[in-house]
Design an enzyme around this catalytic site. Sequence first.
Site, PDB file in Angstrom:
ATOM      1  N   GLY A 134     -36.749  29.649  34.321  1.00  0.00           N
ATOM      2  CA  GLY A 134     -37.878  30.358  33.732  1.00  0.00           C
ATOM      3  C   GLY A 134     -39.099  30.369  34.619  1.00  0.00           C
ATOM      4  CB  THR A 135     -42.641  29.596  33.851  1.00  0.00           C
ATOM      5  OG1 THR A 135     -42.523  28.227  33.440  1.00  0.00           O
ATOM      6  CG2 THR A 135     -42.649  30.512  32.630  1.00  0.00           C
ATOM      7  CG  LEU A 136     -40.695  25.065  36.454  1.00  0.00           C
ATOM      8  CD1 LEU A 136     -39.793  23.910  36.022  1.00  0.00           C
ATOM      9  CD2 LEU A 136     -41.890  24.557  37.223  1.00  0.00           C
ATOM     10  CD  GLU A 148     -40.722  22.783  32.069  1.00  0.00           C
ATOM     11  OE1 GLU A 148     -41.225  23.268  31.040  1.00  0.00           O
ATOM     12  OE2 GLU A 148     -40.243  23.498  32.960  1.00  0.00           O
TER      13      GLU A 148
END
Length: 189
Positions: free
Chosen positions: A20-22, A95
């Site tokens: 995802g956003t990483l 996270e």
Amino acid sequence: MADAKNVSNETKQTLVFVYGTLKKDFPNHYLVQQLISQKEATYVGTCITHQPHPLVIGPCGIPYMLYLPGGVGHQINGELYSVTAQGLVSLDELEGTSVGHYERRPVQVTMREKSGAEEGEKGRTVVLVEAEAYFAHRSFGERMWVRCGRVGLDEYSLERAACDYVKKVNRPEGWSFLDEIENFLSGTA
């Protein structure tokens, strides 16, 4: 690119699958870049989950891979990084593992690697790799799947992130993410 078969054995680092956003070019990749510059992480390559998992979008456009039995969902595309123990502390903090936002769990991913004598498709062999990934916390994962209509994605795309993702700096002050998840799950968000 590092060799997936040797990374975790030689350096005693943890392989982490990000979906995802990483990922590269996504809003939270700055942390991965910082870890790489501090020699706390190394890019290994692109990969896909070996087993299907649901991937849904929750409040603020945040992606969640869900840990559910029964083989529901899709094989999820992502990236693999080798991360030190200190690097894991930073990722866990982002996270929210200590507050019940995500939890890090084992996941099998497959990658294609250049091969020598045994060549698979287009000069590459498929390698199964044991890694860890951040899954939606078990306290709301199944409810998230139901709230999203039991329909998931196979990849969190830049288009999706551009449309839906709300950066932390743009979220209301004093905002509780777990409260927002509960609002989302109850249908009030």
